[in-house]
Design an enzyme around this catalytic site. Structure first.
Site, PDB file in Angstrom:
ATOM      1  N   ARG A 157       0.862  -1.175   0.000  1.00  0.00           N
ATOM      2  CA  ARG A 157       0.000   0.000   0.000  1.00  0.00           C
ATOM      3  C   ARG A 157       0.899   1.225   0.000  1.00  0.00           C
ATOM      4  NH1 ARG A 157      -1.927  -3.535   4.029  1.00  0.00           N
ATOM      5  NH2 ARG A 157      -4.013  -4.399   3.613  1.00  0.00           N
ATOM      6  N   TYR A 287      -9.372 -11.544  -6.389  1.00  0.00           N
ATOM      7  CA  TYR A 287      -8.462 -11.574  -7.533  1.00  0.00           C
ATOM      8  C   TYR A 287      -8.639 -12.836  -8.368  1.00  0.00           C
ATOM      9  CZ  TYR A 287      -6.309  -7.603  -5.274  1.00  0.00           C
ATOM     10  OH  TYR A 287      -6.101  -6.382  -4.702  1.00  0.00           O
TER      11      TYR A 287
END
Length: 308
Positions: A157, A287
């Site tokens: 991140r 995903y």
């Protein structure tokens, strides 16, 4: 109606601008969604101010329950209320992660049922173009290239990248110590290509930027301080433009791309969960849905009998 100065003071008191920066730079929200969340949180802050609740840390479960009743009595549409609930969860999750509040009062709030949105990601070719698309004439070339390579190689991140210190990247083992949400640590492999770029940055650029104020920060700005989230967002968007990517991407897009490409290559789901720092494997599983969507679209576009 509050004065402009009073409105600005309220924004600071409730940490609204840092929250919006987080949504834009880390979560990569689109401008329309960002504007809606801004309106939702400002409405909530106004509600708190009218009841003399001066800080978000004073908000408990009862206040949130009363606020939801207030929205319903004000005649807000169910879709608006559901979006406001999502905004509040994101808001208090951000405040808790930053240590501004101790407890997240949204843990008992009704959860609206909604389909998970598949995250935006780059193809492998696009990702390669983006991480290599730094201005070659820039004196910060190796720093910017290292930022892009690390984001894509590790799936970090942007807040995790800004918190990196010199001792967190081990050039010998090729591993990176990442401090995630809630102060949780994880070890993430960097990879040969990214590691080579990082070495160039540490050898040739960082010493020039260090003016004695770095305090061990890994990525520095031109003034010698820690590189900010906004600066990293700028590095990513400029590289995307130079690479010819004609849609909006953010640092979080590189995180999504890292996860997607690992799974496409056959990586184990639990390993990707550990690498990204997901607390729940269901977050990582999105995903796999994305991968299936990609396969379906590829089949639809290229198989001669896919559209009989």
């Amino acid at each position: 109606m509050p004065t402009e100065a009073a409105a600005e003071a309220r924004e600071r008191r409730y940490h609204i601008e840092p929250f919006l920066d987080y949504l834009a730079l880390e979560r990569g929200l689109r401008p329309g969604t960002l504007a809606a969340y801004r309106a939702d949180i400002r409405r909530f802050a106004s509600y708190l101010a009218d009841r003399d609740l001066a800080e978000p840390g004073t908000v408990g479960h009862r206040v949130l329950h009363e606020y939801q009743a207030h929205m319903r009595s004000a005649g807000l549409a169910p879709t608006t209320i559901r979006r406001a609930q999502s905004a509040l969860r994101a808001y208090f999750g951000f405040l808790a992660a930053e240590g501004i509040v101790v407890d997240d009062p949204t843990d008992r709030m009704d959860r609206p049922v909604a389909a998970k949105k598949l995250p935006e990601f780059l193809t492998q070719a696009e990702a390669a173009r983006v991480v290599e698309a730094v201005d070659p004439d820039s004196p910060a070339y190796w720093r910017d290239r290292a930022v892009l390579e690390l984001l894509y190689a590790t799936g970090m991140r942007v807040s995790e990248l800004t918190r990196l210190s010199l001792g967190d990247v081990d050039l010998e083992t090729g591993n990176c110590l990442v401090f995630g949400k809630g102060g949780k640590e994880r070890i993430v492999p960097v990879g040969t290509v990214a590691l080579g770029v990082v070495r160039r940055y540490l050898a040739s650029v960082r010493p020039e930027m260090d003016r004695g104020r770095a305090r061990g920060a890994f990525f520095l700005n031109q003034r010698g301080g820690r590189l900010s989230r906004m600066s990293i967002w700028t590095i990513v968007t400029r590289a995307a433009g130079r690479a010819g990517v004609d849609r909006a991407i953010s640092p979080h897009t590189l995180r999504h791309s890292c996860a997607t490409h690992l799974l496409e290559g056959g990586a184990d789901l639990a390993a990707v969960q550990e690498m990204l720092g997901h607390a729940d494997i269901s977050t990582t599983q999105i995903y796999t849905h994305l991968d299936r969507e990609y396969l379906r679209e590829t089949h639809r576009r290229y198989h001669p009998r896919s559209q009989g």
